[in-house]
Design a protein around this motif. Structure first.
Motif, mmCIF file in Angstrom:
data_model
loop_
_atom_site.group_PDB
_atom_site.id
_atom_site.type_symbol
_atom_site.label_atom_id
_atom_site.label_comp_id
_atom_site.label_asym_id
_atom_site.label_seq_id
_atom_site.Cartn_x
_atom_site.Cartn_y
_atom_site.Cartn_z
ATOM 1 N N ILE A 33 1.783 -14.397 -0.197
ATOM 2 C CA ILE A 33 2.120 -13.890 -1.531
ATOM 3 C C ILE A 33 1.116 -12.827 -1.973
ATOM 4 N N ILE A 34 -0.157 -13.084 -1.748
ATOM 5 C CA ILE A 34 -1.184 -12.103 -2.127
ATOM 6 C C ILE A 34 -0.944 -10.782 -1.404
ATOM 7 N N ASN A 35 -0.610 -10.846 -0.122
ATOM 8 C CA ASN A 35 -0.373 -9.623 0.644
ATOM 9 C C ASN A 35 0.928 -8.940 0.247
ATOM 10 N N LEU A 36 1.911 -9.701 -0.180
ATOM 11 C CA LEU A 36 3.148 -9.080 -0.684
ATOM 12 C C LEU A 36 2.847 -8.195 -1.887
ATOM 13 N N TRP A 37 1.900 -8.602 -2.709
ATOM 14 C CA TRP A 37 1.537 -7.823 -3.893
ATOM 15 C C TRP A 37 0.629 -6.644 -3.537
ATOM 16 N N LEU A 38 -0.249 -6.823 -2.558
ATOM 17 C CA LEU A 38 -1.235 -5.788 -2.253
ATOM 18 C C LEU A 38 -0.726 -4.729 -1.279
ATOM 19 N N LEU A 39 0.053 -5.132 -0.299
ATOM 20 C CA LEU A 39 0.493 -4.200 0.745
ATOM 21 C C LEU A 39 1.796 -3.537 0.334
ATOM 22 N N THR A 40 1.692 -2.568 -0.537
ATOM 23 C CA THR A 40 2.885 -1.927 -1.092
ATOM 24 C C THR A 40 3.607 -1.044 -0.083
ATOM 25 N N GLU A 41 2.949 -0.709 1.046
ATOM 26 C CA GLU A 41 3.584 0.146 2.058
ATOM 27 C C GLU A 41 4.513 -0.627 2.982
ATOM 28 N N LEU A 42 4.547 -1.948 2.883
ATOM 29 C CA LEU A 42 5.448 -2.729 3.731
ATOM 30 C C LEU A 42 6.886 -2.298 3.493
ATOM 31 N N ASP A 43 7.651 -2.101 4.573
ATOM 32 C CA ASP A 43 9.051 -1.725 4.401
ATOM 33 C C ASP A 43 9.894 -2.967 4.099
ATOM 34 N N SER A 44 11.159 -2.757 3.814
ATOM 35 C CA SER A 44 12.031 -3.863 3.386
ATOM 36 C C SER A 44 12.135 -4.979 4.416
ATOM 37 N N PHE A 189 -4.900 -2.611 3.957
ATOM 38 C CA PHE A 189 -5.448 -3.954 4.175
ATOM 39 C C PHE A 189 -6.947 -3.867 4.444
ATOM 40 N N GLY A 190 -7.361 -2.869 5.251
ATOM 41 C CA GLY A 190 -8.774 -2.708 5.568
ATOM 42 C C GLY A 190 -9.608 -2.452 4.332
ATOM 43 N N ARG A 191 -9.085 -1.630 3.412
ATOM 44 C CA ARG A 191 -9.840 -1.363 2.174
ATOM 45 C C ARG A 191 -9.950 -2.616 1.317
ATOM 46 N N ALA A 192 -8.836 -3.347 1.193
ATOM 47 C CA ALA A 192 -8.878 -4.587 0.407
ATOM 48 C C ALA A 192 -9.768 -5.622 1.076
ATOM 49 N N ALA A 193 -9.771 -5.620 2.428
ATOM 50 C CA ALA A 193 -10.568 -6.604 3.160
ATOM 51 C C ALA A 193 -12.056 -6.416 2.927
ATOM 52 N N LEU A 194 -12.495 -5.170 2.698
ATOM 53 C CA LEU A 194 -13.909 -4.948 2.419
ATOM 54 C C LEU A 194 -14.348 -5.745 1.193
#
Length: 292
Positions: A33-44, A189-194
């Protein structure tokens, strides 16, 4: 530590495995769920598969959380028959573990709603993910003193861990396509992971200092040896994360070949499962609050 593991009985092994499976389900559900909100570049298609994974993981977390109650009763009783003993079940249900599992189940139920793709269900699922993180502050050494500080550190730690483990599948999924969107996803993801890894290390180090005190003294105890083993695996995991960011992500951007990154993610997944098994063993058998 070796002596503790050598003396394991079947009910203890079952309890550890179920607890580890509960950790995987709960953390993967919340992290998805957290990644669904953060990774806006994910395609459908990637978002749809990640929603499905979150829902399946939520169900698994609830099932294994429910199983942990009778298994804990059996663990305390000293045999599997304790899992059916009404008095032992009542003791566990009204213990910190019972309250924690109840709150976790509520949060995972909210996470499951993400399978229905609406903005309000995504928001409820995010609140559910936060509730899952909070549930870990209701058990174990989180309820020691100073309780407020320990609870805050545990919630921070769990959110960071959930983000990391929840990112494996979408990154693996997108990296296999070698598209520009895949590169942007991995870079975001890498930027958020920092930030998240920084919080993870800070919260983990603070918890270790508060709970273990002198680390050299702790190493003489079985639970300190479990922590040392866990930290060794974490160090390897951080090494893989650094390799991903510094070499494999630029290689994906330059060549479109996501194979090396996908293999690294597979090894990260193995390392995380090992960490959760070590954690489940430590918290079940020899955590500081079990001493004496």
């Amino acid at each position: 530590m070796g002596g503790v593991l050598a003396a394991l009985e079947p009910v203890q092994i079952a309890s550890i495995l179920v607890k580890a499976a509960m950790y995987v389900g709960a953390l993967l559900a919340a992290g998805s769920i957290i990644n669904l909100w953060l990774l806006t570049e994910l395609d459908s298609p990637a978002r749809r598969r990640l929603r499905r994974l979150a829902a399946i993981s939520a169900v698994a977390g609830v099932v294994f959380g429910a199983l942990s109650i009778p298994l804990r009763a059996a663990f305390l009783y000293g045999g599997f028959e304790g899992g059916l003993d009404p008095m032992m079940l009542q003791v566990v249900l009204f213990s910190p573990l019972g309250y924690s599992v109840g709150v976790m189940a509520l949060g995972l139920t909210a996470v499951f709603l993400v399978v229905f793709d609406h903005r309000w269900t995504r928001l409820i699922a995010l609140l559910g993910a936060m509730l899952v993180a909070f549930s870990f502050a209701l058990r174990g050494h989180a309820i020691s003193e100073p309780r407020a500080l320990l609870s805050a550190l545990f919630v921070t730690h769990i959110i960071a861990v959930s983000f990391w483990i929840g990112g494996f599948y979408p990154l693996y999924d997108m990296a296999g396509r070698g598209t520009a969107a895949a590169t942007r996803t991995v870079e975001r993801f890498g930027r958020a992971a920092l930030v998240m890894v920084g919080l993870l290390v800070l919260a983990g180090a603070s918890l270790l200092w508060l709970l273990a005190g002198n680390p050299f003294t702790a190493l003489a105890q079985p639970w300190g040896q479990f922590i040392a083993l866990k930290l060794m695996v974490v160090a390897g995991l951080l090494g893989l994360a650094g390799l991903n960011k510094l070499r494999l992500t630029p290689a994906l951007a330059a060549t479109g070949d996501g194979g090396p990154l996908r293999r690294s993610i597979q090894w990260e997944t193995v390392a995380f499962v090992a960490i959760l098994l070590i954690t489940a063993s430590m918290t079940s058998l020899v955590a500081p609050e079990h001493a004496g």
